[in-house]
Design a protein around this motif. Structure first.
Motif, PDB file in Angstrom:
ATOM      1  N   PRO A  45     -19.851   9.344   1.700  1.00  0.00           N
ATOM      2  CA  PRO A  45     -18.469   8.613   1.708  1.00  0.00           C
ATOM      3  C   PRO A  45     -18.224   7.902   3.397  1.00  0.00           C
ATOM      4  CG  PRO A  45     -18.569  10.513   0.748  1.00  0.00           C
ATOM      5  CD  PRO A  45     -19.732  10.802   1.239  1.00  0.00           C
ATOM      6  N   GLU A  46     -18.816   8.812   3.793  1.00  0.00           N
ATOM      7  CA  GLU A  46     -18.271   8.338   5.362  1.00  0.00           C
ATOM      8  C   GLU A  46     -19.390   6.991   6.182  1.00  0.00           C
ATOM      9  OE1 GLU A  46     -18.755  11.054   4.854  1.00  0.00           O
ATOM     10  OE2 GLU A  46     -17.521  13.063   5.743  1.00  0.00           O
ATOM     11  N   LEU A  47     -20.554   7.126   5.616  1.00  0.00           N
ATOM     12  CA  LEU A  47     -21.220   6.214   5.925  1.00  0.00           C
ATOM     13  C   LEU A  47     -20.980   4.617   4.852  1.00  0.00           C
ATOM     14  CD1 LEU A  47     -24.689   7.940   6.225  1.00  0.00           C
ATOM     15  CD2 LEU A  47     -23.492   6.907   8.574  1.00  0.00           C
ATOM     16  N   THR A  48     -20.837   4.711   4.057  1.00  0.00           N
ATOM     17  CA  THR A  48     -20.358   3.764   2.719  1.00  0.00           C
ATOM     18  C   THR A  48     -18.917   3.337   3.640  1.00  0.00           C
ATOM     19  OG1 THR A  48     -20.609   4.836   1.159  1.00  0.00           O
ATOM     20  CG2 THR A  48     -19.263   3.040   0.484  1.00  0.00           C
ATOM     21  N   GLY A  49     -17.816   4.025   4.210  1.00  0.00           N
ATOM     22  CA  GLY A  49     -17.217   3.721   4.491  1.00  0.00           C
ATOM     23  C   GLY A  49     -17.209   2.802   6.115  1.00  0.00           C
ATOM     24  N   LEU A  50     -17.858   3.322   7.162  1.00  0.00           N
ATOM     25  CA  LEU A  50     -18.520   2.558   8.055  1.00  0.00           C
ATOM     26  C   LEU A  50     -19.207   1.539   7.862  1.00  0.00           C
ATOM     27  CD1 LEU A  50     -19.610   2.217  11.429  1.00  0.00           C
ATOM     28  CD2 LEU A  50     -21.513   3.663  10.639  1.00  0.00           C
ATOM     29  N   LEU A  51     -20.443   0.496   6.994  1.00  0.00           N
ATOM     30  CA  LEU A  51     -20.468  -0.126   6.790  1.00  0.00           C
ATOM     31  C   LEU A  51     -20.062  -1.718   5.691  1.00  0.00           C
ATOM     32  CD1 LEU A  51     -24.221   1.356   4.909  1.00  0.00           C
ATOM     33  CD2 LEU A  51     -23.856   0.061   6.918  1.00  0.00           C
ATOM     34  N   THR A  52     -18.648  -0.030   4.741  1.00  0.00           N
ATOM     35  CA  THR A  52     -18.060  -1.637   4.756  1.00  0.00           C
ATOM     36  C   THR A  52     -17.249  -2.324   5.719  1.00  0.00           C
ATOM     37  OG1 THR A  52     -17.843  -0.215   2.216  1.00  0.00           O
ATOM     38  CG2 THR A  52     -15.870  -2.085   3.111  1.00  0.00           C
ATOM     39  N   VAL A  53     -16.946  -1.441   6.903  1.00  0.00           N
ATOM     40  CA  VAL A  53     -16.176  -2.435   7.644  1.00  0.00           C
ATOM     41  C   VAL A  53     -16.661  -3.058   8.812  1.00  0.00           C
ATOM     42  CG1 VAL A  53     -14.574  -1.240   9.506  1.00  0.00           C
ATOM     43  CG2 VAL A  53     -14.420  -0.263   7.902  1.00  0.00           C
ATOM     44  N   VAL A  54     -18.059  -2.690   8.585  1.00  0.00           N
ATOM     45  CA  VAL A  54     -18.961  -3.961   9.581  1.00  0.00           C
ATOM     46  C   VAL A  54     -19.205  -5.159   8.286  1.00  0.00           C
ATOM     47  CG1 VAL A  54     -21.082  -4.481   9.638  1.00  0.00           C
ATOM     48  CG2 VAL A  54     -20.039  -1.942  10.778  1.00  0.00           C
ATOM     49  N   LEU A  75     -11.337 -18.641  -7.297  1.00  0.00           N
ATOM     50  CA  LEU A  75     -11.909 -18.757  -6.482  1.00  0.00           C
ATOM     51  C   LEU A  75     -11.422 -16.787  -5.897  1.00  0.00           C
ATOM     52  CD1 LEU A  75     -13.606 -19.122  -3.583  1.00  0.00           C
ATOM     53  CD2 LEU A  75     -11.269 -20.452  -3.059  1.00  0.00           C
ATOM     54  N   GLY A  76     -10.105 -17.006  -5.958  1.00  0.00           N
ATOM     55  CA  GLY A  76      -9.370 -16.006  -5.614  1.00  0.00           C
ATOM     56  C   GLY A  76      -9.910 -14.869  -6.625  1.00  0.00           C
ATOM     57  N   ILE A  77     -10.068 -14.638  -7.723  1.00  0.00           N
ATOM     58  CA  ILE A  77     -10.782 -13.313  -8.110  1.00  0.00           C
ATOM     59  C   ILE A  77     -12.169 -13.193  -8.185  1.00  0.00           C
ATOM     60  CG2 ILE A  77     -11.503 -12.676 -10.893  1.00  0.00           C
ATOM     61  CD1 ILE A  77      -8.886 -14.053 -11.888  1.00  0.00           C
ATOM     62  N   HIS A  78     -12.743 -14.028  -7.844  1.00  0.00           N
ATOM     63  CA  HIS A  78     -13.682 -14.480  -6.799  1.00  0.00           C
ATOM     64  C   HIS A  78     -14.695 -13.690  -5.852  1.00  0.00           C
ATOM     65  CE1 HIS A  78     -18.178 -15.449  -5.701  1.00  0.00           C
ATOM     66  NE2 HIS A  78     -17.066 -15.620  -4.658  1.00  0.00           N
ATOM     67  N   MET A  79     -13.436 -13.696  -4.692  1.00  0.00           N
ATOM     68  CA  MET A  79     -13.253 -13.316  -3.378  1.00  0.00           C
ATOM     69  C   MET A  79     -12.862 -12.340  -3.229  1.00  0.00           C
ATOM     70  SD  MET A  79     -11.457 -16.355  -1.859  1.00  0.00           S
ATOM     71  CE  MET A  79     -10.949 -15.900  -0.027  1.00  0.00           C
ATOM     72  N   LEU A  80     -11.741 -11.693  -4.663  1.00  0.00           N
ATOM     73  CA  LEU A  80     -11.514 -10.041  -4.579  1.00  0.00           C
ATOM     74  C   LEU A  80     -12.674  -9.889  -5.221  1.00  0.00           C
ATOM     75  CD1 LEU A  80      -9.096  -7.727  -4.508  1.00  0.00           C
ATOM     76  CD2 LEU A  80      -8.620  -8.587  -6.747  1.00  0.00           C
ATOM     77  N   LEU A  81     -13.540  -9.905  -5.977  1.00  0.00           N
ATOM     78  CA  LEU A  81     -14.345  -8.842  -7.029  1.00  0.00           C
ATOM     79  C   LEU A  81     -15.263  -8.625  -6.031  1.00  0.00           C
ATOM     80  CD1 LEU A  81     -13.866  -9.538 -10.528  1.00  0.00           C
ATOM     81  CD2 LEU A  81     -13.638  -7.608  -9.744  1.00  0.00           C
ATOM     82  N   ALA A  82     -15.883  -9.907  -4.781  1.00  0.00           N
ATOM     83  CA  ALA A  82     -16.529  -9.615  -3.810  1.00  0.00           C
ATOM     84  C   ALA A  82     -16.053  -8.428  -2.448  1.00  0.00           C
ATOM     85  CB  ALA A  82     -17.066 -11.174  -3.308  1.00  0.00           C
ATOM     86  N   ILE A  83     -15.095  -8.880  -2.443  1.00  0.00           N
ATOM     87  CA  ILE A  83     -15.218  -7.868  -1.488  1.00  0.00           C
ATOM     88  C   ILE A  83     -14.427  -6.108  -2.262  1.00  0.00           C
ATOM     89  CG2 ILE A  83     -12.583  -6.892  -0.053  1.00  0.00           C
ATOM     90  CD1 ILE A  83     -11.772 -10.020   0.175  1.00  0.00           C
TER      91      ILE A  83
END
Length: 186
Positions: free
Chosen positions: A10-19, A123-131
């Motif tokens: 979980p911590e690594l997931t958070g770090l990689l996500t932030v980067v 576009l908004g749904i695409h971007m939200l899902l990508a994030i």
């Protein structure tokens, strides 16, 4: 006390996500100075959306093949497909961020009504899902990389992986629709 990646997913997931999200938002919002990147010829920059459309369609096919493989119990084929899908996703993202960093986001060339009621919602749904997909993909990838295949069924990998793959597929499909609206229909 020994710290291991398998104990810190979980911590690594958070770090990689932030980067990853910092890179995405940095490029899209223009925070990455244009002079920090080498500028490719205009024909290369113009080709990136078309290359990314092909990458997206390939990624859809590969993710579906990986999903089918795991449903049939073929773990090796599933792993290969999902890694290939992640490589395609990274390729797509690198090309997209490079182009956006140099030229900014593409404007919609079609009618305002289509832009407001079709393009922007897609576009908004695409971007939200990508994030949303980014932390899910990192999480299932880290689980898969830090455990033997036989242990994964006892983790959140299958459950989160199904959600991640579904959202990933929809995001790639909507991204392809965005491409068609920007570069084919208008």
């Amino acid at each position: 006390m020994e710290l291991r990646a398998r104990d810190r997913v979980p911590e690594l997931t958070g770090l990689l996500t932030v980067v990853a999200l910092a890179l995405v938002f940095g490029a899209v919002l223009g925070w990455i100075p244009e002079r920090a990147l080498p500028r490719a010829p205009e024909w290369v920059l113009a080709a990136i959306p078309h290359v990314n459309a092909v990458v997206s369609v390939l990624a859809i096919a590969i993710i579906l093949a990986g999903w089918r493989a795991i449903r049939n119990g073929n773990v090796a084929r599933h792993r290969t497909a999902m890694i290939a899908g992640l490589v395609l996703f990274a390729t797509f993202l690198a090309l997209y961020l490079y182009r956006v960093s140099l030229e900014g986001p593409s404007g919609f060339p079609g009618p305002a009504a289509v832009e407001q009621f079709v393009y922007f919602p897609i576009l908004g749904i695409h971007m939200l899902l990508a994030i949303v997909c980014i932390p899910l993909l990192f999480y299932v990838l880290l689980l898969a990389l830090t455990r033997p295949a036989g242990e994964l069924s006892g983790t959140n990998h299958p459950r989160v992986g199904r959600v991640a793959a579904t959202l990933w597929l929809v995001s790639f499909a909507l991204g392809t629709v965005v491409y068609l609206l920007l570069y084919v229909l208008y």
